[in-house]
Design a protein around this motif. Structure first.
Motif, PDB file in Angstrom:
ATOM      1  N   HIS A  89      -3.088   9.853  12.536  1.00  8.96           N
ATOM      2  CA  HIS A  89      -3.913   9.364  11.440  1.00  8.96           C
ATOM      3  C   HIS A  89      -4.923   8.361  11.979  1.00  8.96           C
ATOM      4  O   HIS A  89      -4.823   7.904  13.116  1.00  8.96           O
TER       5      HIS A  89
ATOM      6  N   LEU B 111       2.274  13.113   6.349  1.00  9.00           N
ATOM      7  CA  LEU B 111       2.242  13.111   7.812  1.00  9.00           C
ATOM      8  C   LEU B 111       3.668  13.004   8.370  1.00  9.00           C
ATOM      9  O   LEU B 111       4.036  13.707   9.321  1.00  9.00           O
TER      10      LEU B 111
ATOM     11  N   ARG C 199      -8.102  14.165   3.899  1.00 13.11           N
ATOM     12  CA  ARG C 199      -7.100  13.475   3.089  1.00 13.11           C
ATOM     13  C   ARG C 199      -6.520  14.459   2.091  1.00 13.11           C
ATOM     14  O   ARG C 199      -7.247  15.301   1.553  1.00 13.11           O
TER      15      ARG C 199
ATOM     16  N   LEU D 266      -6.009  11.658   7.714  1.00 12.01           N
ATOM     17  CA  LEU D 266      -5.261  12.461   8.693  1.00 12.01           C
ATOM     18  C   LEU D 266      -6.249  13.118   9.659  1.00 12.01           C
ATOM     19  O   LEU D 266      -7.336  13.522   9.259  1.00 12.01           O
TER      20      LEU D 266
ATOM     21  N   ASN E  86      -0.557  10.326   1.852  1.00 10.92           N
ATOM     22  CA  ASN E  86      -0.898  10.916   3.157  1.00 10.92           C
ATOM     23  C   ASN E  86       0.086  10.495   4.243  1.00 10.92           C
ATOM     24  O   ASN E  86       0.425  11.293   5.119  1.00 10.92           O
ATOM     25  N   GLN E  87       0.524   9.242   4.169  1.00 11.52           N
ATOM     26  CA  GLN E  87       1.504   8.792   5.176  1.00 11.52           C
ATOM     27  C   GLN E  87       2.798   9.595   5.061  1.00 11.52           C
ATOM     28  O   GLN E  87       3.389   9.985   6.060  1.00 11.52           O
TER      29      GLN E  87
END
Ligand SMILES: Cc1ncc(COP(=O)(O)O)c(C=O)c1O
Length: 490
Positions: A447, A434, A413, A456, A430-431
């Motif tokens: 993920h 990504l 993460r 991730l 994190n989204q």
């Protein structure tokens, strides 16, 4: 109707031999060009949903078309709509590869076009499947009692294994189904693949027939919790039939404590199926085989050479102790499929489908071209690269490892600048990381969710992946995280 003698072979048969040869030559060239240049393309297609559909004629061509035009459209329309799984920057899901030997084998299998349902419908397909599955059994250091056969996917292999387990526990269910009997139950950890649930749905156990057993802090099935669930089900009049242990879970590649689970299964009279779809390949290396201690005690095992043995999709090997458990569950021979050969293997007896592809050819050619040592070397290289990446993530401020790294998948993460303990904000961070990383095109990560948090996943496993590519994409991840922090994203 025209009489047969009036038919013109050039209008009713395949294309002329010279044209076919030219088409194969062109296809081989296209394949070679594609593989040599694939790393320069963005891993994910830049298409938007519907782009390809809109570019394709809604009606089929009524007249014939030239290969030239068809190949041109492959390059113009199809290639841009591909997600490049054979790409050095493919790190999502489980990174896989079609090797040259496997690709060549698929070409030959298509030319032969055999349907491997019975020995006589192609002795080569049946006997090569027996031999190559036995080679792989030896490579994985499994007892000689195991007999393998090849399915398309691990989902189907697990379905067949659980059908065999159901048959062993409730042989009468073959005739009368499950109605009126005790409710059968299977057990798998909360980290098991959804194919277990789908198998239960398909086999009439229903989703309610699957118990999701809690796992420990390292994402491994907890045998004490399993024992307690079995006890509760028996007390409630249900019928425990099987446990699915996973060797290499989908999210983190954790390995359930196979020996302890096997001992429990033996004591309780339960079928043990081991889902080694991913990590079964690593078992060809003695040092990783020890991580799978107890694998040899299973009743059935699935391993997918299309995941990490460089065999093109699809190739999933299911091992059972002899073929009898599958034959007992599935064999049903109508008069039109009876044959005279006595003691031969009929692959159709081992599952639901009658027809099947000649998949053994690619497994055979890949094992031969690389050799067992060559396969081991490649798996070790991927694990070493994952270890190096893991160390880099651990050293990096603002990043945290999210799970142990037993093989070649790293879960981590990234942390926002402020309040990294705010899980929802960290999930969003994190989204977004990504999304931006994948949009860059040099690498593609996916993920998962662990303990309710977005994590991730970096899966190394493609033959074309290099150390340079891994660290190029890692540098991108670090710099995107820094930008997001500077932008105050949380
Ligand atoms: C552990 C595990 N089992 C089963 C599967 C399903 O594999 P398949 O696509 O071959 O059905 C996967 C897919 O990634 C997996 O990770």
């Amino acid at each position: 109707l025209p009489r047969v003698n009036d038919l013109d072979a050039s209008a009713t048969g395949d294309v002329p031999a010279a044209e076919a040869r030219e088409a194969f030559r062109r296809a081989a060239e296209l394949a070679a060009d594609y593989l040599e240049g694939v790393g320069d393309r963005p891993v994910l297609s830049r298409n938007r949903p519907g782009d390809l559909l809109a570019a394709l004629p809604a009606e089929p061509p009524s007249g014939e078309e030239r290969f030239e035009a068809i190949f041109a459209d492959f390059e113009r329309l199809i290639e841009p709509a591909l997600t490049h799984w054979n790409h050095p920057g493919f790190f999502a899901y489980f990174a896989i590869s079609g090797s040259a030997a496997g690709i060549a084998a698929e070409t030959l299998a298509a030319a032969a076009n055999v349907n491997a349902m019975l020995w006589r419908t192609s002795p080569a397909a049946t006997e090569l499947e027996e031999r190559t599955c036995d080679w792989l059994r030896q490579m994985m250091d499994l007892p000689a009692a195991f007999r393998g056969h090849i399915n398309d996917t691990a989902s189907i292999s697990t379905l067949l294994a659980l059908a065999a387990a159901r048959h062993r526990a409730l042989p009468e269910s073959r005739e009368r189904g499950l109605a009126g009997g005790p409710a059968p139950v299977v057990y798998a950890s909360v980290h098991a693949h959804a194919s277990v649930d789908k198998a239960a749905m398909t086999l009439g156990l229903g989703l309610g027939g699957v118990r999701h057993v809690p796992a420990d802090g390292s994402f491994r099935l907890d045998p004490s919790a399993l024992r307690e669930l079995v006890r509760q089900d028996r007390a409630a009049g249900r019928l425990p039939i099987a446990v699915v242990a996973t060797a290499g879970t989908t999210s983190t590649t954790s390995v359930d404590p196979l020996r302890r689970v096997a001992e429990l299964c033996q004591a309780e009279g339960l079928w043990l199926h081991v889902d080694a779809a991913y990590a079964g390949s690593a078992a060809i290396c003695p040092e990783y085989r020890t991580l799978l201690d107890g694998l040899e005690l299973a009743d059935s095992i699935v391993v997918n050479p299309h995941k990490w043995l460089f065999v093109p999709v699809d190739c999933s090997v299911l091992y059972t102790r002899g073929y009898a458990p599958l034959r007992d569950a599935f064999s049903l021979v109508p008069a039109y499929l009876e044959t005279e050969e006595p003691e031969v293997l009929s692959l159709m007896d081992l599952g639901v489908q009658l027809g099947r592809r000649f998949r053994a050819l690619k497994l055979w050619m890949v094992i031969r071209r690389f050799g067992v040592e060559g396969l081991r070397r490649r798996i070790r290289a991927h694990c070493a690269l994952a270890a190096e990446l893991k160390a880099a993530i651990e050293r990096e401020p603002g990043f945290a490892l999210a799970a142990p790294v037993p093989f070649s998948v790293v879960c981590f993460r990234a942390l926002p600048a402020e309040d990294p303990n705010d899980d929802a904000a960290t999930d969003r961070f994190n989204q977004e990381l990504l999304r931006r990383l994948n949009a860059g095109g040099r690498g593609f990560l996916s993920h998962t969710e662990l303990s309710g948090k977005v994590v991730l996943r970096w899966a190394i496993g493609n033959l074309r992946t290099t150390r340079e590519r891994v660290f190029e994409v890692w540098d991108q991840a670090r710099s995107i995280a820094a930008t997001l922090r500077a932008e105050g994203v949380r």
